[in-house]
Scaffold this motif. Structure first.
Motif, PDB file in Angstrom:
ATOM      1  N   PRO A  57      42.011  55.335  47.167  1.00 50.33           N
ATOM      2  CA  PRO A  57      40.794  56.342  47.446  1.00 50.33           C
ATOM      3  C   PRO A  57      39.489  55.590  46.961  1.00 50.33           C
ATOM      4  N   GLN A  58      38.347  55.988  47.559  1.00 44.36           N
ATOM      5  CA  GLN A  58      37.143  55.370  47.275  1.00 44.36           C
ATOM      6  C   GLN A  58      36.869  55.966  45.655  1.00 44.36           C
ATOM      7  N   GLY A  59      36.465  54.402  45.010  1.00 45.00           N
ATOM      8  CA  GLY A  59      36.314  54.668  43.597  1.00 45.00           C
ATOM      9  C   GLY A  59      36.274  53.191  43.204  1.00 45.00           C
ATOM     10  N   GLY A  60      35.946  52.950  41.826  1.00 45.11           N
ATOM     11  CA  GLY A  60      35.863  51.913  41.164  1.00 45.11           C
ATOM     12  C   GLY A  60      34.833  50.839  41.976  1.00 45.11           C
ATOM     13  N   GLY A  61      34.001  51.213  42.764  1.00 44.26           N
ATOM     14  CA  GLY A  61      33.193  50.245  43.599  1.00 44.26           C
ATOM     15  C   GLY A  61      33.755  50.048  44.844  1.00 44.26           C
ATOM     16  N   GLN A  62      35.106  50.269  44.960  1.00 46.33           N
ATOM     17  CA  GLN A  62      35.614  49.903  46.288  1.00 46.33           C
ATOM     18  C   GLN A  62      35.653  51.108  47.326  1.00 46.33           C
ATOM     19  N   PRO A  63      35.639  50.595  48.694  1.00 44.25           N
ATOM     20  CA  PRO A  63      35.924  51.740  49.667  1.00 44.25           C
ATOM     21  C   PRO A  63      37.218  52.251  49.797  1.00 44.25           C
ATOM     22  N   ARG A 125      39.326  41.136  48.960  1.00 42.30           N
ATOM     23  CA  ARG A 125      38.522  40.029  48.774  1.00 42.30           C
ATOM     24  C   ARG A 125      37.067  40.308  48.150  1.00 42.30           C
ATOM     25  N   TYR A 126      36.347  41.443  48.460  1.00 37.98           N
ATOM     26  CA  TYR A 126      35.155  41.602  47.943  1.00 37.98           C
ATOM     27  C   TYR A 126      35.489  42.051  46.440  1.00 37.98           C
ATOM     28  N   HIS A 127      36.483  42.822  46.383  1.00 36.84           N
ATOM     29  CA  HIS A 127      36.535  43.340  44.805  1.00 36.84           C
ATOM     30  C   HIS A 127      37.025  42.229  44.124  1.00 36.84           C
ATOM     31  N   THR A 128      37.941  41.259  44.273  1.00 33.82           N
ATOM     32  CA  THR A 128      38.178  40.260  43.537  1.00 33.82           C
ATOM     33  C   THR A 128      36.922  39.272  43.487  1.00 33.82           C
ATOM     34  N   ALA A 129      36.180  39.003  44.233  1.00 34.38           N
ATOM     35  CA  ALA A 129      34.936  38.419  44.201  1.00 34.38           C
ATOM     36  C   ALA A 129      33.867  38.960  43.121  1.00 34.38           C
ATOM     37  N   SER A 154      29.435  47.336  42.841  1.00 35.54           N
ATOM     38  CA  SER A 154      29.888  47.784  43.964  1.00 35.54           C
ATOM     39  C   SER A 154      30.342  46.745  44.692  1.00 35.54           C
ATOM     40  N   HIS A 155      31.442  46.965  45.352  1.00 37.91           N
ATOM     41  CA  HIS A 155      32.326  45.791  46.304  1.00 37.91           C
ATOM     42  C   HIS A 155      32.379  46.364  47.681  1.00 37.91           C
ATOM     43  N   PHE A 156      31.397  47.381  48.105  1.00 38.90           N
ATOM     44  CA  PHE A 156      31.269  47.500  49.484  1.00 38.90           C
ATOM     45  C   PHE A 156      30.616  46.567  50.144  1.00 38.90           C
ATOM     46  N   PRO A 157      31.008  46.000  51.325  1.00 33.29           N
ATOM     47  CA  PRO A 157      30.563  44.809  52.096  1.00 33.29           C
ATOM     48  C   PRO A 157      29.276  44.739  52.370  1.00 33.29           C
ATOM     49  N   ASP A 158      28.802  46.151  52.799  1.00 31.77           N
ATOM     50  CA  ASP A 158      27.137  46.037  52.998  1.00 31.77           C
ATOM     51  C   ASP A 158      26.276  46.154  51.820  1.00 31.77           C
ATOM     52  N   GLY A 238      41.817  49.171  41.445  1.00 31.74           N
ATOM     53  CA  GLY A 238      41.488  48.646  42.858  1.00 31.74           C
ATOM     54  C   GLY A 238      42.687  47.394  43.391  1.00 31.74           C
ATOM     55  N   THR A 239      42.256  47.235  44.416  1.00 32.09           N
ATOM     56  CA  THR A 239      43.401  46.059  45.085  1.00 32.09           C
ATOM     57  C   THR A 239      42.888  44.649  45.009  1.00 32.09           C
TER      58      THR A 239
END
Length: 269
Positions: A57-63, A125-129, A154-158, A238-239
């Motif tokens: 689910p969206q949350g923790g900064g991840q889409p 990848r964005y979340h780990t980065a 925020s780990h959203f790509p944009d 997150g993942t």
């Protein structure tokens, strides 16, 4: 209401899952608080609840993940957004549209969930980065910046960025990039573990102990943590990818400052 079992937290490589539908609700039948989670909703959209889910689910900064659910009877549900219920603790709401108004899941029916693997990998990848960037900035600057601390990300790509307490001047950008490059190239393993409060204390990370009441957790449940071996450990639902090198080249875009906090934005290729 039974909490949804978050299968992705135990096996992030699970891309297909068979589970059972517990509820199907039209958007019109949702509580106002939950309607507010899906502002793009149309009248023929629905929310599906299942016993288990592989959808983050969206949350923790991840889409949120996107994908499909299908039943043996031919019903297909396209999942375009996933959120945690604003009403029922731990209930995951899968929002989307049935391919046919005549073929709709029924409670108790078995369905196969399938996520969009390409998007899951990008978000991981964005979340780990983001965590690697947070670790790099902490190790470089926590003794250089007054009142330094990690705040949120925020780990959203944009709009990927990490926020810190304290003012980080632009002169640090190249040093942050160098440390970040070092951590990515070291190919540090990324591991998932489950800790209680004593584990945080034993590792000198008492400052990171989450509030289990706020999270709706029982006293005997453990917190999920992600360990970037050789760098930092973070409470995280997150993942993630399996190593820092799998993030790919992580570029620091800019450092902005406002009201005593700093935001370090980043982008992946």
């Amino acid at each position: 209401m039974q909490r949804t079992y978050l299968a992705f937290q135990h096996n992030a490589k699970l891309h297909v899952l068979q589970t059972v539908v517990t509820a199907v609700r039209s958007i019109a039948a949702l509580e106002e608080a939950n309607k507010g989670l899906f502002k793009q909703a149309k009248e023929d959209d629905h929310v599906v609840v299942t016993e288990k889910t592989i959808f983050h689910p969206q949350g923790g900064g991840q889409p949120s993940d996107v994908g499909t659910m299908e039943s043996p009877g031919g019903a297909r549900f396209d999942v375009s957004m996933v959120r945690m219920s604003a009403i029922n603790d731990g209930e995951v709401l899968h929002f989307g549209k049935f391919s046919s108004a005549e073929l709709i899941f029924k409670p108790g029916e078995s369905v196969n969930q399938t996520i969009n693997v390409e998007k899951r990998q990008l978000y991981s990848r964005y979340h780990t980065a983001g965590h690697v960037l947070g670790a790099a900035v902490r190790h470089l600057l926590e003794k250089e910046i007054a009142n330094f601390d990690e705040l949120k990300a925020s780990h959203f790509p944009d709009s990927a960025a990490c926020e810190f307490q304290g003012l980080i001047e632009g002169k640090w950008k190249d040093d942050i990039q160098t440390r970040l490059d070092e951590y990515v190239s070291k190919n540090m393993p990324v591991e998932i573990d489950w800790w209680d409060e004593d584990d945080f204390r034993a590792n000198g990370l008492e400052r990171l102990i989450p509030d289990r009441k706020v999270m709706g957790m029982t006293d005997d449940e453990k917190f999920r943590v992600v360990k970037i071996v050789g760098a930092e450990t973070y409470p995280c639902g997150g993942t993630h990818v399996d190593s820092t090198q799998m993030c790919g080249k992580t570029n620091v875009k800019k450092i902005s400052r406002a009201k005593g906090t700093s935001r370090v934005s980043y982008v992946l290729p």
